[in-house]
Design a protein around this motif. Structure first.
Motif, mmCIF file in Angstrom:
data_model
loop_
_atom_site.group_PDB
_atom_site.id
_atom_site.type_symbol
_atom_site.label_atom_id
_atom_site.label_comp_id
_atom_site.label_asym_id
_atom_site.label_seq_id
_atom_site.Cartn_x
_atom_site.Cartn_y
_atom_site.Cartn_z
ATOM 1 N N ALA A 1 0.830 -1.208 0.000
ATOM 2 C CA ALA A 1 0.000 0.000 0.000
ATOM 3 C C ALA A 1 0.855 1.245 0.000
ATOM 4 O O ALA A 1 0.558 2.234 -0.674
ATOM 5 C CB ALA A 1 -0.928 -0.011 1.223
ATOM 6 N N THR A 2 1.963 1.208 0.784
ATOM 7 C CA THR A 2 2.863 2.365 0.826
ATOM 8 C C THR A 2 3.466 2.622 -0.535
ATOM 9 O O THR A 2 3.573 3.766 -0.984
ATOM 10 C CB THR A 2 3.984 2.112 1.852
ATOM 11 N N HIS A 3 3.838 1.550 -1.227
ATOM 12 C CA HIS A 3 4.425 1.711 -2.561
ATOM 13 C C HIS A 3 3.410 2.298 -3.535
ATOM 14 O O HIS A 3 3.745 3.160 -4.348
ATOM 15 C CB HIS A 3 4.919 0.352 -3.065
ATOM 16 N N LEU A 4 2.166 1.837 -3.478
ATOM 17 C CA LEU A 4 1.146 2.355 -4.365
ATOM 18 C C LEU A 4 0.905 3.835 -4.120
ATOM 19 O O LEU A 4 0.703 4.615 -5.046
ATOM 20 C CB LEU A 4 -0.166 1.570 -4.193
ATOM 21 N N VAL A 5 0.925 4.238 -2.860
ATOM 22 C CA VAL A 5 0.766 5.653 -2.542
ATOM 23 C C VAL A 5 1.914 6.461 -3.121
ATOM 24 O O VAL A 5 1.743 7.543 -3.671
ATOM 25 C CB VAL A 5 0.660 5.850 -1.014
ATOM 26 N N GLN A 6 3.154 5.885 -3.014
ATOM 27 C CA GLN A 6 4.302 6.588 -3.569
ATOM 28 C C GLN A 6 4.199 6.709 -5.079
ATOM 29 O O GLN A 6 4.592 7.706 -5.659
ATOM 30 C CB GLN A 6 5.587 5.851 -3.186
ATOM 31 N N GLN A 7 3.653 5.671 -5.734
ATOM 32 C CA GLN A 7 3.521 5.733 -7.175
ATOM 33 C C GLN A 7 2.548 6.824 -7.599
ATOM 34 O O GLN A 7 2.713 7.441 -8.632
ATOM 35 C CB GLN A 7 3.022 4.388 -7.714
ATOM 36 N N ARG A 8 1.496 7.054 -6.792
ATOM 37 C CA ARG A 8 0.487 8.028 -7.171
ATOM 38 C C ARG A 8 0.775 9.396 -6.565
ATOM 39 O O ARG A 8 -0.044 10.293 -6.622
ATOM 40 C CB ARG A 8 -0.892 7.564 -6.705
ATOM 41 N N ALA A 9 1.963 9.577 -5.959
ATOM 42 C CA ALA A 9 2.222 10.787 -5.195
ATOM 43 C C ALA A 9 2.356 12.017 -6.079
ATOM 44 O O ALA A 9 2.263 13.126 -5.591
ATOM 45 C CB ALA A 9 3.484 10.612 -4.359
ATOM 46 N N LEU A 10 2.618 11.867 -7.383
ATOM 47 C CA LEU A 10 2.771 13.006 -8.269
ATOM 48 C C LEU A 10 1.412 13.662 -8.464
ATOM 49 O O LEU A 10 0.501 13.081 -9.050
ATOM 50 C CB LEU A 10 3.347 12.552 -9.612
ATOM 51 N N SER A 11 1.264 14.894 -7.987
ATOM 52 C CA SER A 11 -0.033 15.574 -8.030
ATOM 53 C C SER A 11 -0.317 16.089 -9.436
ATOM 54 O O SER A 11 0.538 16.074 -10.327
ATOM 55 C CB SER A 11 -0.045 16.737 -7.043
ATOM 56 N N GLU A 12 -1.546 16.580 -9.620
ATOM 57 C CA GLU A 12 -1.946 17.121 -10.918
ATOM 58 C C GLU A 12 -1.110 18.348 -11.274
ATOM 59 O O GLU A 12 -0.681 18.515 -12.419
ATOM 60 C CB GLU A 12 -3.431 17.482 -10.879
ATOM 61 N N ALA A 13 -0.860 19.205 -10.274
ATOM 62 C CA ALA A 13 -0.036 20.398 -10.526
ATOM 63 C C ALA A 13 1.387 20.010 -10.901
ATOM 64 O O ALA A 13 2.000 20.616 -11.804
ATOM 65 C CB ALA A 13 -0.034 21.292 -9.292
ATOM 66 N N ASP A 14 1.939 18.981 -10.217
ATOM 67 C CA ASP A 14 3.285 18.517 -10.552
ATOM 68 C C ASP A 14 3.345 17.981 -11.981
ATOM 69 O O ASP A 14 4.322 18.209 -12.705
ATOM 70 C CB ASP A 14 3.727 17.422 -9.577
ATOM 71 N N ALA A 15 2.304 17.244 -12.370
ATOM 72 C CA ALA A 15 2.276 16.687 -13.725
ATOM 73 C C ALA A 15 2.230 17.792 -14.771
ATOM 74 O O ALA A 15 2.897 17.723 -15.807
ATOM 75 C CB ALA A 15 1.070 15.750 -13.875
ATOM 76 N N VAL A 16 1.427 18.834 -14.516
ATOM 77 C CA VAL A 16 1.335 19.953 -15.459
ATOM 78 C C VAL A 16 2.684 20.656 -15.594
ATOM 79 O O VAL A 16 3.131 20.970 -16.704
ATOM 80 C CB VAL A 16 0.238 20.940 -15.013
ATOM 81 N N ASN A 17 3.349 20.893 -14.459
ATOM 82 C CA ASN A 17 4.656 21.547 -14.500
ATOM 83 C C ASN A 17 5.691 20.678 -15.212
ATOM 84 O O ASN A 17 6.526 21.175 -15.969
ATOM 85 C CB ASN A 17 5.126 21.870 -13.080
ATOM 86 N N ALA A 18 5.629 19.382 -14.953
ATOM 87 C CA ALA A 18 6.599 18.481 -15.580
ATOM 88 C C ALA A 18 6.393 18.413 -17.094
ATOM 89 O O ALA A 18 7.352 18.251 -17.847
ATOM 90 C CB ALA A 18 6.478 17.087 -14.969
ATOM 91 N N LEU A 19 5.141 18.541 -17.542
ATOM 92 C CA LEU A 19 4.837 18.460 -18.974
ATOM 93 C C LEU A 19 4.875 19.810 -19.669
ATOM 94 O O LEU A 19 4.454 19.918 -20.828
ATOM 95 C CB LEU A 19 3.446 17.828 -19.171
ATOM 96 N N ARG A 20 5.369 20.833 -18.991
ATOM 97 C CA ARG A 20 5.380 22.167 -19.593
ATOM 98 C C ARG A 20 6.145 22.206 -20.921
ATOM 99 O O ARG A 20 5.668 22.790 -21.894
ATOM 100 C CB ARG A 20 5.969 23.171 -18.599
ATOM 101 N N PRO A 21 7.353 21.598 -21.036
ATOM 102 C CA PRO A 21 8.027 21.591 -22.352
ATOM 103 C C PRO A 21 7.214 20.887 -23.424
ATOM 104 O O PRO A 21 7.233 21.285 -24.591
ATOM 105 C CB PRO A 21 9.344 20.851 -22.066
ATOM 106 N N PHE A 22 6.494 19.847 -23.018
ATOM 107 C CA PHE A 22 5.665 19.109 -23.972
ATOM 108 C C PHE A 22 4.505 19.968 -24.460
ATOM 109 O O PHE A 22 4.234 20.047 -25.666
ATOM 110 C CB PHE A 22 5.156 17.829 -23.297
ATOM 111 N N TYR A 23 3.806 20.637 -23.526
ATOM 112 C CA TYR A 23 2.682 21.492 -23.918
ATOM 113 C C TYR A 23 3.153 22.617 -24.838
ATOM 114 O O TYR A 23 2.462 22.994 -25.787
ATOM 115 C CB TYR A 23 2.008 22.074 -22.677
ATOM 116 N N PHE A 24 4.331 23.162 -24.547
ATOM 117 C CA PHE A 24 4.853 24.240 -25.377
ATOM 118 C C PHE A 24 5.160 23.746 -26.790
ATOM 119 O O PHE A 24 5.070 24.519 -27.758
ATOM 120 C CB PHE A 24 6.114 24.811 -24.734
ATOM 121 N N ALA A 25 5.511 22.481 -26.933
ATOM 122 C CA ALA A 25 5.896 21.940 -28.244
ATOM 123 C C ALA A 25 4.706 21.466 -29.070
ATOM 124 O O ALA A 25 4.803 21.408 -30.302
ATOM 125 C CB ALA A 25 6.887 20.789 -28.063
ATOM 126 N N VAL A 26 3.580 21.118 -28.421
ATOM 127 C CA VAL A 26 2.453 20.530 -29.166
ATOM 128 C C VAL A 26 1.164 21.328 -29.057
ATOM 129 O O VAL A 26 0.147 20.917 -29.631
ATOM 130 C CB VAL A 26 2.186 19.079 -28.683
#
Length: 536
Positions: free
Chosen positions: A63-88
């Protein structure tokens, strides 16, 4: 029993044995048969106790591992994909409607995939194939650009990760985009695989043996994933599964369709309108509401709509007049804002006349080439913005008059674009010219590519004629109610699709509304979208 589980137990047994020894203290009895029996019973109880705690602790680690896997929040995902959004991002593909439409659809599906991963509880993730057109975002000021390339590349990849972080990294890696900003997030997610520190639960991932699924009857996720990869969706199978739903939705939409046709004919006839159109592919109910709103305004203030005579009305994102001279009514605006547009139509017409004059002057200066602005090939541009673009370009030409024969570029067309730095030739045969292009450089480009531009334009016209003929044949032979295509579908793609449909003659297509697209979908009113390159 699984090898991983056996490897995991010694760590747990060692940790729990100390706890059990501290928690369960008892006085050692005297030697003898009774004492021996008590020791055996205590030993058996301690083994059961250790096994019970081992399973509990293991579930806790999972359960702890699953929580760690899902720990990336929606805001973090948007920030991480910023170069991708800028390119497409579709807004950067204004002059390329096909690529813009593909990116819009793929972004919607990608966002849905990420939303599904962020939902709590168990979830089923199916492999998803996506295609994006990625812009070259690198600084290429020192490199001579290829004038026949559009500055982007096509990238296709399949999503099959079950965590947000893995999905984000897969997208960035597939598009060859920088990933340096992901190192911190990746390192944090990989802590579950590092040696456990004090106070941090030990975790070892569990991979069940195939016999476990055979014995329990549970589904093997790896096997399901492999089957999903092997199964390729065909048009015939998709029609069998979705034709009943499409027919049901179409039947429910018939009253709204009839009301839409009635309102459109009534308004066009009453106010002598050339046509009524929509900027986006809204549903029938949405379009009905917009026409009903315009009809109510005509009843409350009929004098205001008299100024619309001879115009084409377009329900769009904003109110005003576009570069083609059509009256735009913003779908989010109220009647007062619409009335204000009607009152300003005389000013808009004057601006349109000045725009036409500028186009004529530019054509004379550039050997007869025509300046065009086709809404299908570019974003909606207000007439004032279009006039400003033409005026800037005209002043640039007048500052350095070019020596061109008056008819040397006759039969060619051009689009003016503000956010480009180099001229190019579109695949459909028109030039794409930056507003601030250097006149001598522009002259060299136009003269050297005029022949190729005429050839591409001729091929485009031939394809359009062939497309119109094969669409009529498809409508008749397959007994379709309607046949259309998304703006992102080229004439050559539409011709290939229609020819194959006529050859295959799928009986389930009879009586349906078909829209050729890049993916399968059943719309809310029963229209069926099929990819142009469908598999038989």
């Amino acid at each position: 029993m699984c090898l991983n589980r056996l490897l995991f137990w010694p760590h747990v047994m060692f940790a729990v044995s100390h706890t059990a020894a501290a928690k369960y203290k008892y006085t050692r009895p005297a030697d003898g048969p009774a004492a021996e029996a008590m020791r055996r019973a205590a030993s058996a109880m301690s083994v059961k106790f250790l096994l019970r705690h081992a399973f509990r602790l293991e579930r806790k680690h999972v359960a702890t591992h699953l929580v760690q896997q899902r720990a990336l929040s929606e805001a973090d995902a948007v920030n991480a994909l910023r170069p991708f959004y800028f390119a497409v991002h579709p807004d950067f593909f204004g002059q390329h409607p096909r690529e813009r439409e593909v990116n819009e659809n793929s972004l919607k599906r990608l966002n849905g995939y990420l939303d599904n991963l962020q939902k709590p509880g168990p979830r089923s993730v199916q492999p998803m194939k996506l295609t994006f057109y990625v812009r070259d975002t690198k600084d290429s000021s020192d490199v001579q650009p290829d004038l026949f390339t559009s500055g982007f590349r096509s990238v296709s990849f399949t999503l099959q990760t079950n965590d947000v972080l893995g999905t984000v990294m897969n997208v960035l890696k597939s598009c060859s985009l920088p990933m340096e900003h992901m190192r911190g997030m990746k390192a944090g997610a990989e802590t579950s695989g590092s040696p456990p520190e004090a106070g941090v639960p030990f975790y070892r991932p569990i991979k069940w043996d195939k016999s476990y699924y055979t014995f329990t009857g549970f589904r093997d996720p790896e096997e399901e994933l492999q089957q999903a990869r092997r199964v390729e969706l065909t048009l015939s199978s998709w029609l069998r599964n979705n034709e009943p739903m499409a027919t049901k939705k179409h039947g429910a939409s018939l009253p709204r369709r009839e009301e839409l046709d009635r309102l459109k004919k009534e308004l066009c006839h009453k106010f002598d309108l050339d046509d009524i159109r929509w900027q986006r592919s809204w549903g029938v109910a949405h379009r009905c509401c917009q026409l009903q709103s315009l009809s109510r305004l005509s009843q409350q203030n009929p004098e205001a709509l008299i100024h619309l005579q001879g115009h084409t009305v377009v329900f769009a994102d904003q109110s005003g007049m576009n570069a083609s001279g059509h009256v735009m009514l913003g779908t989010m605006d109220v009647h007062h804002q619409w009335t204000k547009v009607f009152e300003q139509l005389s000013s808009y017409r004057s601006l349109q006349q000045q725009t036409d004059w500028l186009k004529e002057r530019i054509s004379l200066l550039l050997g007869g080439t025509q300046v065009i602005h086709v809404e299908r090939l570019a974003p909606v541009r207000p007439i004032a913005e279009h006039y400003s673009t033409l005026s800037t370009f005209y002043r640039s030409l007048m500052s350095s008059p070019l020596r061109l024969h008056p008819r040397s570029l006759q039969g060619t067309t051009m689009l003016l674009e503000n956010d480009r730095s180099n001229p190019s030739l579109h695949e459909l045969g028109h030039f794409i010219i930056p507003t601030n292009c250097d006149p001598p450089k522009l002259l060299v480009f136009l003269q050297s590519h005029a022949s190729e531009a005429r050839q591409r334009t001729q091929r485009k016209i031939q394809l359009q004629v062939e497309e119109e003929a094969v669409m009529k044949l498809c409508l008749q032979n397959l007994s379709l109610r309607s046949l259309s295509k998304e703006p992102s579908i080229s004439s050559s793609q539409m011709v290939q699709c229609c020819k194959r449909l006529v050859e295959q003659r799928y009986p389930l297509l009879q009586g349906l509304h078909i829209c050729v697209s890049h993916f399968y979908s059943v719309m809310q009113d029963g229209d069926m979208c099929v990819p142009w390159d469908w598999k038989s």
